[in-house]
Scaffold this active site. Structure first.
Site, PDB file in Angstrom:
ATOM      1  N   LYS A  13      44.486  38.471  42.501  1.00  0.00           N
ATOM      2  CA  LYS A  13      43.942  39.817  42.770  1.00  0.00           C
ATOM      3  C   LYS A  13      44.748  40.547  43.826  1.00  0.00           C
ATOM      4  O   LYS A  13      44.992  40.001  44.618  1.00  0.00           O
ATOM      5  CB  LYS A  13      42.376  39.004  42.637  1.00  0.00           C
ATOM      6  CG  LYS A  13      41.331  40.371  42.377  1.00  0.00           C
ATOM      7  CD  LYS A  13      40.124  40.025  42.830  1.00  0.00           C
ATOM      8  CE  LYS A  13      38.558  40.864  42.361  1.00  0.00           C
ATOM      9  NZ  LYS A  13      37.509  40.280  43.058  1.00  0.00           N
ATOM     10  N   SER A  25      34.639  41.668  39.096  1.00  0.00           N
ATOM     11  CA  SER A  25      35.458  42.300  39.575  1.00  0.00           C
ATOM     12  C   SER A  25      36.830  41.831  39.211  1.00  0.00           C
ATOM     13  O   SER A  25      38.465  42.170  39.373  1.00  0.00           O
ATOM     14  CB  SER A  25      35.479  42.787  40.449  1.00  0.00           C
ATOM     15  OG  SER A  25      35.508  41.778  41.405  1.00  0.00           O
ATOM     16  N   SER A  85      32.156  37.884  40.371  1.00  0.00           N
ATOM     17  CA  SER A  85      33.336  38.250  39.961  1.00  0.00           C
ATOM     18  C   SER A  85      34.491  37.662  39.101  1.00  0.00           C
ATOM     19  O   SER A  85      35.109  38.125  38.552  1.00  0.00           O
ATOM     20  CB  SER A  85      33.959  39.713  40.964  1.00  0.00           C
ATOM     21  OG  SER A  85      33.207  40.186  41.516  1.00  0.00           O
TER      22      SER A  85
END
Length: 430
Positions: A35, A112, A136
């Site tokens: 990420k 996310s 997330s």
């Protein structure tokens, strides 16, 4: 915009080679993505927003967790798209496009850590790293039909990771294969792979599953049949979790009846738990990022902007009570679950929403979702989301939680249960 060849999962593609060429390492031959919240030496950590990327320098070191998996023999192939400032659970990003959910292309991928989940689900990598503060890793794992692990709070290093809310921030990971999930976990946890321990109980909170939009024959019945087949039916226990939490976590009274959605769709004590978690999350996010936000006034998507500015305006009222709730909940759930027990939960209360769903509908769904998601968040327990096939052509999942520090135990339980769960899921699908 999302590129079809990589499902819009990647922000930047590059190669970081393993720090050892030995083929005896636990992650040898595997590829992974990270990420865009993890530092990599020489690259700007973009945090999902172009204004952030524009106003920050390239990292001068690499996050220890990334170094750990490189040291374990894996090869990093790039950074993935995420919700702006990690402040969303649906995975839509107005600047970089929304990664395409391989499991359900007309649905959100979850966030996310959206790109990290999509990269695994689309078989672009073997595993990926994300972060999970509110949800997330668990939500995108559920929505994309893959495994997602949120470790116990504070057991995996978050150094070199942009903070969101330190009371809840964790580094999590995704995989399609439970063996790879476990191997990555043991590398990150710096633990040797141990012999599996049989769970002494598997607790089913009927009140939580009664709020799920997925039929019980696709979730709890699949789990119960699998547990009985492998461990015997005597270890399955049923509880009313909402009543237990209300009784054992007295500090929650301050957050009761705050008005979180329709009571028909919520359990009062768990809605209060969600309120406490989100308040503390906003307060810590403000402490981390308010100075930059007010100075730069960044261009944010409308829903992200609403949350971010709400956080900036948050005061310190009731913050001490939030910390009391954390202490009380961990003690209460530790007593309930025990050293070798498992608590089952719906990962999320329903199917992934359609792309570009009305924000009000998403907000209502999010309130209900956080009633379940805040249980691991506030207690600091480890949690894994496990796919259970499809229902109405959309992915189904169930979550298993274990007490804080029982990560290796939970990873081993997933390995033991996984094949039987998939077999029972296939039977239930017919």
């Amino acid at each position: 915009m999302a590129k079809s060849s990589d499902f819009g999962a990647f922000m930047d593609k590059f190669t970081l080679h393993p720090t050892s060429s030995s083929d005896q390492l636990p992650l040898s031959g595997l590829t992974f993505a990270i990420k865009d919240i993890f530092d990599v030496n020489g690259y700007v950590t973009g945090f999902g927003n172009p204004d952030w990327a524009r106003t920050h320098q390239a990292a001068t070191s690499t996050a220890p967790v990334v170094l750990s998996v490189l040291g374990g023999g894996a090869t990093c192939v790039g950074k993935t798209v995420m919700d702006e400032m990690a402040y969303g659970i649906f995975g839509e990003n107005k600047h970089y496009g929304t990664p395409r959910n391989p499991c359900a292309p007309d649905r959100v991928p979850g966030g996310s850590s959206s790109g990290s989940a999509v990269a695994v689900a689309a078989k672009l990598v073997d595993f990926s790293l994300g972060t999970d503060t509110g949800a997330s890793v668990r939500v995108p794992a559920s929505y994309c039909g893959i495994l997602g692990f949120r470790p116990s709070h504070d057991v995996v290093s978050t150094a070199g990771v942009i903070p969101m809310s330190q009371s809840f921030d964790t580094v999590g990971w995704f995989a399609r294969d439970p063996l790879i999930l476990s191997r990555v976990g043991h590398v990150l946890l710096h633990l040797p792979i141990a012999d599996p321990i049989k769970p002494i109980q598997v607790i089913i909170p009927e009140d939580c599953f009664s709020l799920s939009g997925i039929p019980s024959n696709r979730t709890t019945e699949v789990l119960i049949k699998s547990v009985k087949k492998l461990f015997g039916d005597h270890i399955v226990k049923h509880v009313n979790l909402g009543d237990y939490v209300k009784d054992k976590v007295p500090s929650l009274q301050k957050f009761m009846n705050v008005g979180d959605g329709d009571p028909q769709y919520n359990i009062a004590s768990l809605a209060a738990l969600s309120s406490a978690m989100r308040l503390l999350q906003r307060y810590e996010f403000k402490n981390n990022h308010a100075e930059w936000i007010t100075r730069m006034n960044p261009d944010l998507g409308p829903e992200i902007s609403k949350r971010v500015w709400e956080a900036v305006r948050t005061t310190g009222e009731n913050i001490d009570t939030c910390h009391s709730v954390k202490i009380e909940l961990r003690a209460a759930l530790s007593a309930l679950v025990g050293d070798s027990g498992i608590l089952a939960l719906p990962t999320i209360p329903g199917a992934p929403p359609k792309l570009q769903t009305d924000p009000t509908t998403l907000e209502d769904f999010g309130v209900q979702a956080y009633s379940f998601l805040s249980i691991a968040g506030v207690s600091g327990f480890c949690q894994v989301s496990i796919p259970l096939g499809m229902h109405n052509n959309l992915p189904v999942s169930i979550s298993l939680l274990a007490r804080h520090g029982s990560d290796s135990f939970l990873l081993n339980v997933v390995e033991t249960l996984y094949d039987t769960l998939q077999q029972e899921s296939e039977i239930a699908e017919k």
